[in-house]
Each structure stands twice: as structure tokens, then as C-alpha cells.
Design a protein around this motif. Structure first.
Motif, mmCIF file in Angstrom:
data_model
loop_
_atom_site.group_PDB
_atom_site.id
_atom_site.type_symbol
_atom_site.label_atom_id
_atom_site.label_comp_id
_atom_site.label_asym_id
_atom_site.label_seq_id
_atom_site.Cartn_x
_atom_site.Cartn_y
_atom_site.Cartn_z
ATOM 1 N N ARG A 1 -8.743 1.748 -3.254
ATOM 2 C CA ARG A 1 -8.473 2.396 -1.841
ATOM 3 C C ARG A 1 -9.329 3.036 -1.364
ATOM 4 O O ARG A 1 -9.291 3.420 -0.076
ATOM 5 C CB ARG A 1 -6.960 3.033 -2.072
ATOM 6 N N TYR B 1 -0.018 4.344 0.867
ATOM 7 C CA TYR B 1 -0.574 5.263 1.400
ATOM 8 C C TYR B 1 0.304 6.375 2.358
ATOM 9 O O TYR B 1 0.347 7.484 1.852
ATOM 10 C CB TYR B 1 -1.498 4.928 2.615
ATOM 11 N N CYS C 1 0.872 -1.118 0.082
ATOM 12 C CA CYS C 1 0.114 -0.092 -0.137
ATOM 13 C C CYS C 1 0.975 1.218 -0.034
ATOM 14 O O CYS C 1 1.806 1.321 0.693
ATOM 15 C CB CYS C 1 -1.050 -0.111 1.238
ATOM 16 N N PHE D 1 -8.110 8.290 -1.210
ATOM 17 C CA PHE D 1 -6.897 7.848 -1.645
ATOM 18 C C PHE D 1 -6.852 8.180 -3.317
ATOM 19 O O PHE D 1 -5.936 9.029 -3.819
ATOM 20 C CB PHE D 1 -6.739 6.550 -1.578
#
Length: 736
Positions: free
Chosen positions: A361, A201, A199, A365
Motif C-alpha cells: 500500500r 485505508y 482496502c 500506509f
């Protein structure tokens, strides 16, 4: 027998896990349950014995501000075997535990759900083999579970944020800010590797928060030729006057052939194309260390209380639930659906459907990916047009950390669209006096990480006599659109301008209004820019106050800012583990103080050494912090001492937190996009930030309707909904 709840932390540790454990233990006690900690995760459940221990109220005192997890965690290979799961069920049944709250990643939660489904078969086998009795089996026919995600990667679908993510962003952003200083000094490029195996993020959000030039995400592998594209983007930044370049790469980043894009590979690409030897910094496990942020403390706390409610109200037919947050409020999602949706993202990447991976997501996101692409791809030197329309940017009201990021993103987004941008210097008084200055790309360089407001701001609402001069300034400088960013004074100013549009034609331009206030007292937006920074300042201050009192028996009365709004005192009290919070919305009565003094004395005579009260600066006209401090001390009869602490204007200072920088980025980008659409289609609408509106902006009149103008706070305050959680956790049963 009272119901028994087991709590464990499993997999990788994450800041905020202790806050969740504390909340689960105390919420469980309040609801008549016994709570058992299962030490070392599923490995402890398999080992049994001393690994499963009853926890009382005081056992979780003092852990709220600690990083890691005090009950330990481990990744258990044995739990993946049938015999391991059978041992875990046996030990849980022997301890009377058939309700379980697991704080971990998707692997831990997937395994927990599988155990839940297999529980009846395991119980039957344990009875058949004589390892548990038929009576025990009958008492515990099924397992009820709730999951909370503890993962700094924020990699689980079904919650906006996972426990630990915000704290990790603090560590990363602090590192980027520090690296930027040395990089700028030497005109260097730094490559920073952050966690995020599957991920992106952390890499995405901290690239935005830290003002990085380029980033690589697992969900969005770059196209062939990315090396040349990266060099081109970095070169544009240097040509525009930037002295440093920062590249963020997620540890799981790869190209479209599946080859990892490592920091070393990026370094080699830069060396081959530019001759520059970029420096590499791999942050590693420092991202998981340190004290949890204010957000991770209060978010984990309210989610823990909800997890207890879920397992106590569940029955044999109940679907295991994932407890998380949505728009800063507690949200529950079926655990299986969340896990399957999370795993599906990896399938999208493997199938080459990268847009689907990004969209999976979530909207937040996806939006931030689009914004970051704009910011990183924006052209600093757009060809100037003599007919370019003009947008003015203005702060108004009290200072809020993050105002500079609002201005930075607004200016660059506007320039990228071909507009001329002007800064109104000094807030509303600057608009009255005509103090406007054209700003360029380089004028907002480096503002992402800085506190204050470089364009200036003032607490001032114009009177009728000022409106003529404001209109004249807009006319003389040929301003076609206006972006106003600030607190109550900003909202009052723009509201007045809209009401006076008929009298002053110059006000008939599109105007966008964005919330920036540490008080968080503005309608229709959950967290105003600056409020998270102020909250973290309060929590850090209280942490230090707590340490200062560690060698004596002492009570503290801490006063926060917030004026007539209780956001800072309530959320500060919740995140810092206070025993009492006094809010402007509820006021303070003599009867209430009498009860509180009784509870205070009882706490110290029962063995406590510290007691914390947090109050808003306008909680009471008569019972001020000084009065309450003296009252508490007078009734203590020497058992303890009392001190007051006014945190004051440091709540407005300091560099903005990652949350505030990201919040500011999203808001400013959406505002400029809205003004751009209006200028293209000839509209002259007044709009303000609204979390539920398409494009995050709604007509000002709709937003203003949610404002309590007399009390200078919203009619609906979401944080008051978490007050029952605070009241429940602050005093043990019997102290009410």
C-alpha cells in the motif's frame, strides 16, 4: 479538425469527480481541443447518441462544489463483452474521439486499457463490416487514454490519494465525533462499519483521526484469539478513565481463515465476554455523499489539467498513464503497472503474507499502521520510575487546529516509552515564567477531535533577556528533551536557542520542532498542521457566499489570512472556483487592476451573475480589500454590485480536519521516536520536520536554510507551481 477529448466517470461515484470534469473541459479548451462528455460511463459510450455531448466553458460552471458526478456513472456489464466494446469504439469514432480520460476505479481503468490495446482490431472490424468508413479509420488509428482514480477507498497503487477519499474521511470523522459524544454520555461501546471492501485505508486513517480504540482492516487479519485481545485493549482504556469505546471495522475485514469480521460478529464477541451490548452504526453510502472537501477539489483540478496534457501529447507508442499525486504534487505512473500492483495486494492477503500486503500500500500506509498499533497497544499505566527522564511539550506561535492532536499523541507516545511528560503552559512565555505541569494519560483524553490548544500558545519570540529565564526553567524542572510545535514564532524561537547553546548549557538537550500553522509558511514540509482545516473553512465560507449571491448579479472580494504567504488565497481560490487571486508573493499593481476590472465588466455583460476574487490579507499595502471592492463597484456602472468578505479568525477555529489530525499524529509520533533515540544514545541534536528525511526529521540547520526569514515564508513554495492551472481555468480564452 481540432483534437477531441472524451471524458467519462465510471464505476462508483466519488466526491471531487465534478472538479476533475470541470478542469478537463476548461484545460482542453485552452489547449485548442474540443471536449465531449460521455454520460453514464461506458454504458453511455455503448449507447451513443445523446449520451455523448460536446461541453463548452459555461457548461461546467457551478459544478465544482457539487458531490457525485453531473455526467453520471454506471457499472456496465455489456462493456465486458466484445460486442459492447465494439459498439463503444464505433460511437467514439463517429464522434471523432480518439483521446479519452476515464475517472473511475481499477475495474474501469483496467477495462479502458484493454479497449485501448484492442482498438486497432476493433477499428479494422468496423471498417470491414461497413459500420465506419475507411477515412474515419485512418483518422483515428489508435486511442490515447489517461486514467484518474475516483474511489473513496484510496485503493489504487500509484497515487497517494484517490479522488473522494479525503471527503469520505470528513464524513466518517464527523460521524465518529458525533457518536463519541453519545457514547461517552452513556459509557457505551460503538462499532462503526466503514467502506473498504479490499482496502483498509478509510478505517485505519479515521480510527487515528477519530481517536478510536480498535480497528479491523482487510490487509491485516487478526490472529486467532483477537476477541480476547480486543476486550483487553478496550478494558485498559476504560481503566485509564475513558468513558466510551469506539471500534472501526472495514466492510472487507476478515480473520485469518477468511471468515468475515462483521459488526455483528464483534458485537457478539463483546456480549459474550463482557456482557455489554455494543451499539452498531453502519455509515454506508453517506460516506460517498455531500460536498467535496477542499483537498478533493484542488487535487482533482490539478490532476485533470495534467490528464489533458497527457492525452494531447501522447502518440501511438505512448503507454497509458495514471494521473495522481505524490507528496501533494501531480505524479504519473504507467497505468498497467499501477493496476497490477493493486491486484497483487489481494493475492498477498489470500497467500497469508499480510506484511507484504501492508507494505504494498505504500510507505505512508505502512507507517500509519505502525503508529496506530503503538497508539492502540500503548499501556496507559506504565510503571513509574524515579529515574525516568523528562520530556516537555510546548506550543508556540499562532493557534492552529490540530495542535491538541499533536500534544495528545506526543504525550501518550512518550508515556508509553516510560518518560515523564510535562506541558509548558501558554507557549514561550510559559517557558520563561516556569509554568510547567506534569501531564498523564487521562489529561489528553478526548483531545484528538478538538480545536484550540489546551496547553496554550502565544505569538512571541524571546529576546536576549528572556533566554536566561528559559534556560533556568529547563534546569529547575530537569527537562531532558523538548518538543516544540507551532508556526513561524516556534521556528524563530528554536533557531535562536540553537544559536545560543554555548551561552546557555541548558539548551544542550535534544529538541524536535514540528510545523503547526494555518499559513503553511514553514520550510521543508508540504502541509503544516492546521493549514488544511483553514483551507476547508475558506472553501465552505465561499460556498455560502456564492449561495448568498444566487439571486442577484454580484461580485465578491474575499480576504483570507496567511500574512506574507499565498498558500491560503491561492489554494482557496483554486478549490472554490474563483476568477482571480491576489497573492502577497506577487503583489497588486494598478495596471493589473485595470485589466481585472475590464475582465470583470466583460464577464457580467456576457451573462455572468457571480464573480469571485480571493486575496491574501497582506497582498498589498495600498490596494486593500476595501479599496478593490470600491474600485470594482465604481467601474460597474450599476451592472452588478460588489461586496467584500473578510473571513478572519474563524480560519483558526473549528475542529481539525481528518488530514490535519493524521498529519499531527504522524509528526508527533516521529518526533517522540527521534527524542527517544537521542536520549538513549546521548545525542543533543536539534531536528525539524522534513518530508524528504529518514524518519521525517532533519537537522534544524538544514531545514532553516530553506526559510525566507525576512518575508516569513519558505524559499520554495510548492503551491505556486499550481498557479498556472488556476490562471488557465479561471478565465476563458480571449479574456487574458
Amino acid at each position: 479538425m481540432s483534437p477531441r477529448i472524451g471524458v467519462m466517470t465510471s464505476g462508483g461515484d466519488a466526491q471531487g469527480m465534478n472538479a476533475a470534469v470541470r478542469s478537463i473541459v476548461r484545460s482542453g479548451i485552452h489547449q485548442g481541443a474540443e471536449v465531449y462528455a460521455i454520460y453514464e460511463g461506458w454504458q453511455g459510450a455503448i449507447a451513443g447518441g445523446e449520451h455523448i455531448r460536446h461541453l463548452g466553458w459555461s457548461d461546467v460552471s457551478g459544478i465544482l462544489n457539487k458531490g457525485g458526478t453531473v455526467i453520471g456513472t454506471a457499472r456496465s456489464a455489456e462493456f465486458r463483452t466484445r460486442e459492447g466494446q465494439l459498439k463503444a469504439v464505433e460511437n467514439l469514432v463517429h464522434n471523432g474521439i480518439d483521446r479519452l480520460i476515464v475517472i473511475g476505479g481499477d475495474g474501469s481503468l483496467t477495462g479502458t486499457r484493454a479497449l485501448c490495446l484492442g482498438w486497432p482490431a476493433y477499428v479494422e472490424e468496423l471498417v470491414t463490416t461497413g459500420r465506419i468508413t475507411a477515412e474515419q479509420a485512418a483518422a483515428h488509428p489508435h486511442l490515447n487514454i489517461a486514467g484518474m482514480v475516483g474511489s473513496i477507498d484510496n485503493d489504487m497503487v500509484g497515487t497517494d490519494m484517490t479522488i473522494g477519499t479525503d471527503s469520505a474521511m470528513h464524513r466518517i470523522t464527523e460521524a465518529i465525533d458525533a457518536i463519541s459524544s453519545t457514547a461517552e454520555s452513556h459509557r457505551r461501546t460503538f462499532i462503526v462499519e466503514v467502506m473498504g471492501r479490499h482496502c483498509g485505508y478509510l478505517a485505519l486513517m479515521t480510527a487515528i483521526a477519530g481517536g478510536a480504540d480498535y480497528t479491523f482492516l482487510p490487509e491485516s487479519p487478526p490472529r486467532p484469539g483477537w476477541e480476547d485481545r480486543m476486550v483487553e485493549v478496550l478494558g485498559r482504556g476504560r481503566a485509564a478513565g475513558r468513558r466510551d469505546s469506539i471500534i472501526l471495522v472495514s466492510e472487507g475485514a476478515a480473520d485469518r481463515e477468511g471468515e468475515p469480521i462483521t459488526a455483528q460478529r464483534i458485537q457478539a464477541a463483546l456480549r459474550d465476554r463482557t456482557g455489554e451490548e455494543a451499539r452498531i452504526t453502519i455509515l454506508g453510502h453517506v460516506q460517498r455523499g455531500g460536498t467535496p472537501s477542499a483537498y478533493d477539489r484542488w487535487m482533482a483540478t490539478v490532476c485533470g489539467a495534467e490528464a489533458v496534457r497527457q492525452v494531447l501529447s501522447a502518440d501511438a507508442q505512448s503507454e497509458p498513464m495514471l494521473v495522481g499525486v505524490r507528496r501533494d504534487m501531480v505524479n504519473t505512473t504507467p497505468l498497467l503497472a499501477a493496476v497490477e500492483a493493486t491486484h497483487r495486494i489481494g493475492d498477498f492477503v489470500n497467500e497469508g503474507d499480510y506484511e507484504a500486503a501492508i507494505h504494498a500500500r505504500g510507505v505512508g500506509f505502512t507507517t500509519m499502521v505502525d503508529i496506530y498499533r503503538m497508539l492502540s497497544e500503548a499501556t496507559p499505566t506504565v510503571a513509574h520510575s524515579e529515574n525516568a527522564k523528562r520530556i516537555a511539550v510546548m506550543h508556540a506561535g499562532a493557534l492552529a487546529p490540530g495542535m491538541n492532536q499533536l500534544a495528545r499523541v506526543a504525550v501518550r507516545a512518550g508515556l508509553d516509552r516510560g518518560y515523564d511528560l510535562f506541558a509548558v503552559k501558554g507557549g514561550v512565555p510559559g517557558l520563561i515564567s516556569g509554568d510547567l505541569q506534569e501531564v498523564s494519560w487521562s489529561d489528553v483524553e478526548g483531545m484528538a477531535s478538538t480545536g484550540g490548544a489546551n496547553f496554550g500558545t502565544r505569538r512571541y519570540v524571546p529576546v536576549d533577556a528572556d533566554l536566561y529565564m528559559m534556560a533556568r526553567t529547563l534546569e529547575e524542572h530537569r527537562i531532558d528533551a523538548l518538543l516544540v510545535m507551532g508556526g513561524f514564532h516556534a521556528y524563530a524561537t528554536v533557531d535562536l536557542m540553537e544559536k545560543e547553546r554555548r551561552r546557555y548549557p541548558a539548551f544542550n538537550i535534544p529538541i524536535a520542532l514540528l510545523p503547526a500553522s494555518i499559513d503553511n509558511n514553514l520550510p521543508d514540509w508540504p502541509m503544516a498542521v492546521g493549514s488544511d482545516t483553514a483551507l476547508n473553512t475558506i472553501v465552505r465560507s465561499i460556498d455560502m457566499i456564492r449561495m448568498s449571491a444566487s439571486a442577484s448579479k454580484r461580485a465578491f472580494v474575499v480576504e483570507t489570512m496567511g500574512r506574507t504567504c499565498g498558500f491560503l488565497p491561492l489554494m482557496g481560490a483554486l478549490a472554490a472556483g474563483a476568477e482571480k487571486a491576489y497573492l502577497p508573493e506577487t503583489g497588486i499593481t494598478l495596471e493589473q487592476l485595470t485589466d481585472d476590472v475590464t475582465a470583470l465588466v466583460d464577464s457580467f455583460t456576457s451573462g455572468r451573475s457571480f464573480y469571485l476574487t480571493v486575496m491574501g490579507e497582506e497582498a498589498s499595502k495600498y490596494f486593500t480589500g476595501d479599496v478593490i471592492t470600491r474600485l470594482f463597484e465604481a467601474e460597474g456602472a450599476g451592472i452588478y454590485s460588489v461586496r467584500d468578505a473578510v473571513i478572519g479568525h474563524i480560519q483558526q477555529g473549528g475542529n481539525p480536519t481528518p488530514f490535519d489530525r493524521i498529519n499531527a499524529t504522524r509528526l508527533a509520533y516521529m518526533a517522540i521516536s527521534n527524542l527517544d533515540r537521542q536520549l538513549l544514545n546521548g545525542s543533543t541534536d536539534y531536528v525539524a520536520a522534513s518530508s524528504g528525511a529518514p524518519g521525517l526529521l532533519a537537522p534544524l540547520r538544514e531545514v532553516s536554510a530553506g526559510m525566507d526569514w525576512d518575508n516569513q515564508r519558505p524559499n520554495e513554495q510548492w503551491w505556486l507551481k499550481v498557479r498556472p492551472v488556476f490562471e488557465q481555468l479561471s478565465r476563458r480564452p480571449g479574456q487574458e
